[in-house]
Design an enzyme around this catalytic site. Structure first.
Site, PDB file in Angstrom:
ATOM      1  N   ASP A 185      93.217  37.451  51.342  1.00  0.00           N
ATOM      2  CA  ASP A 185      94.644  37.721  51.139  1.00  0.00           C
ATOM      3  C   ASP A 185      95.172  38.563  52.300  1.00  0.00           C
ATOM      4  OD1 ASP A 185      96.575  37.738  48.335  1.00  0.00           O
ATOM      5  OD2 ASP A 185      97.164  39.014  50.016  1.00  0.00           O
ATOM      6  N   ILE A 186      96.354  38.210  52.767  1.00  0.00           N
ATOM      7  CA  ILE A 186      96.946  38.891  53.926  1.00  0.00           C
ATOM      8  C   ILE A 186      97.395  40.318  53.578  1.00  0.00           C
ATOM      9  CG2 ILE A 186      99.379  38.218  53.683  1.00  0.00           C
ATOM     10  CD1 ILE A 186      99.218  37.263  56.634  1.00  0.00           C
ATOM     11  N   GLU A 205     104.378  34.504  43.443  1.00  0.00           N
ATOM     12  CA  GLU A 205     105.262  34.458  44.621  1.00  0.00           C
ATOM     13  C   GLU A 205     105.082  33.160  45.393  1.00  0.00           C
ATOM     14  OE1 GLU A 205     104.465  37.914  46.983  1.00  0.00           O
ATOM     15  OE2 GLU A 205     105.203  39.286  45.435  1.00  0.00           O
ATOM     16  N   VAL A 206     103.856  32.676  45.441  1.00  0.00           N
ATOM     17  CA  VAL A 206     103.573  31.420  46.149  1.00  0.00           C
ATOM     18  C   VAL A 206     103.342  30.338  45.099  1.00  0.00           C
ATOM     19  CG1 VAL A 206     102.013  30.236  47.721  1.00  0.00           C
ATOM     20  CG2 VAL A 206     102.587  32.643  48.133  1.00  0.00           C
ATOM     21  N   HIS A 241      96.694  29.408  42.795  1.00  0.00           N
ATOM     22  CA  HIS A 241      95.602  30.118  43.455  1.00  0.00           C
ATOM     23  C   HIS A 241      95.035  31.149  42.506  1.00  0.00           C
ATOM     24  CE1 HIS A 241      99.482  32.022  44.343  1.00  0.00           C
ATOM     25  NE2 HIS A 241      98.856  33.175  44.252  1.00  0.00           N
ATOM     26  N   HIS A 255      93.267  34.725  42.397  1.00  0.00           N
ATOM     27  CA  HIS A 255      92.929  35.947  43.134  1.00  0.00           C
ATOM     28  C   HIS A 255      91.542  36.414  42.692  1.00  0.00           C
ATOM     29  CE1 HIS A 255      97.117  37.179  44.500  1.00  0.00           C
ATOM     30  NE2 HIS A 255      97.418  36.320  43.542  1.00  0.00           N
TER      31      HIS A 255
HETATM   32  P1  AMP Z   1     101.017  35.446  43.973  1.00  0.00           P
HETATM   33  O1  AMP Z   1     101.892  36.635  43.694  1.00  0.00           O
HETATM   34  O2  AMP Z   1      99.943  35.275  42.946  1.00  0.00           O
HETATM   35  O3  AMP Z   1     101.829  34.192  44.207  1.00  0.00           O
HETATM   36  O4  AMP Z   1     100.234  35.813  45.269  1.00  0.00           O
HETATM   37  C1  AMP Z   1     100.485  35.325  46.536  1.00  0.00           C
HETATM   38  C2  AMP Z   1      99.492  36.029  47.417  1.00  0.00           C
HETATM   39  O5  AMP Z   1      99.412  35.318  48.628  1.00  0.00           O
HETATM   40  C3  AMP Z   1      99.884  37.464  47.751  1.00  0.00           C
HETATM   41  O6  AMP Z   1      98.826  38.334  47.351  1.00  0.00           O
HETATM   42  C4  AMP Z   1     100.080  37.429  49.260  1.00  0.00           C
HETATM   43  O7  AMP Z   1      99.649  38.610  49.894  1.00  0.00           O
HETATM   44  C5  AMP Z   1      99.234  36.244  49.666  1.00  0.00           C
HETATM   45  N1  AMP Z   1      99.667  35.587  50.885  1.00  0.00           N
HETATM   46  C6  AMP Z   1     100.912  35.179  51.216  1.00  0.00           C
HETATM   47  N2  AMP Z   1     100.931  34.597  52.427  1.00  0.00           N
HETATM   48  C7  AMP Z   1      99.640  34.616  52.863  1.00  0.00           C
HETATM   49  C8  AMP Z   1      98.994  34.169  54.052  1.00  0.00           C
HETATM   50  N3  AMP Z   1      99.676  33.585  55.059  1.00  0.00           N
HETATM   51  N4  AMP Z   1      97.654  34.365  54.165  1.00  0.00           N
HETATM   52  C9  AMP Z   1      96.965  34.963  53.187  1.00  0.00           C
HETATM   53  N5  AMP Z   1      97.513  35.398  52.035  1.00  0.00           N
HETATM   54  C10 AMP Z   1      98.830  35.241  51.878  1.00  0.00           C
END
Ligand code: AMP
Ligand code: ZN
Length: 109
Positions: A31-32, A94-95, A99, A101
């Site tokens: 995770d970034i 958010e994405v 996925h 975690h």
């Molecule tokens: P969620 O809130 O479960 O949708 O989590 C999205 C996660 O993706 C967050 O923890 C972000 O930090 C992570 N994230 C977003 N963009 C990237 C990226 N380019 N590379 C790695 N992790 C990312």
């Protein structure tokens, strides 16, 4: 593949990520914005927006995501860990490409 999806772009190699695993159906990358010393994401290559859009046809894929967690966690030196899947904005998502975690190793220093 969804044109505006950041995780589809990572799957395609269009955006860099610190990858730790790849097979025919899944990738994993760090995770970034890590929320723990070890924090990585297990991501299907197929674009699936949320857990709510999954059906019984996704049973094997979801099982493989979950079963990959302890394998990769052990490779990262974790004995125990936490898994989280956010579902919809109300659930912290958010994405919108599903996925899992995987977090462990204590708080970020
Ligand atoms: P969620 O809130 O479960 O949708 O989590 C999205 C996660 O993706 C967050 O923890 C972000 O930090 C992570 N994230 C977003 N963009 C990237 C990226 N380019 N590379 C790695 N992790 C990312
Ligand atoms: Zn996607």
């Amino acid at each position: 593949m969804s044109a505006d999806c950041i995780f589809c772009k990572i799957v395609a190699g269009d955006i860099p990520a610190k990858r730790l695993y790849e097979d025919d159906a899944l990738i994993a990358f760090h995770d970034i914005r890590p929320q723990a010393k070890v924090h990585f994401l297990i991501v299907p290559k197929a674009h699936i927006e949320t857990l709510k859009t999954c059906t019984v046809s996704h049973t094997e894929l979801l099982g493989r995501m979950l079963l990959l967690a302890p394998k990769l966690a052990a490779e990262q030196g974790l004995f125990g860990f936490k898994t989280v899947m956010h579902v919809e904005r109300e659930g912290g998502q958010e994405v919108f490409h599903i996925h899992l975690h995987v977090l462990g190793g204590g708080p970020v220093a």
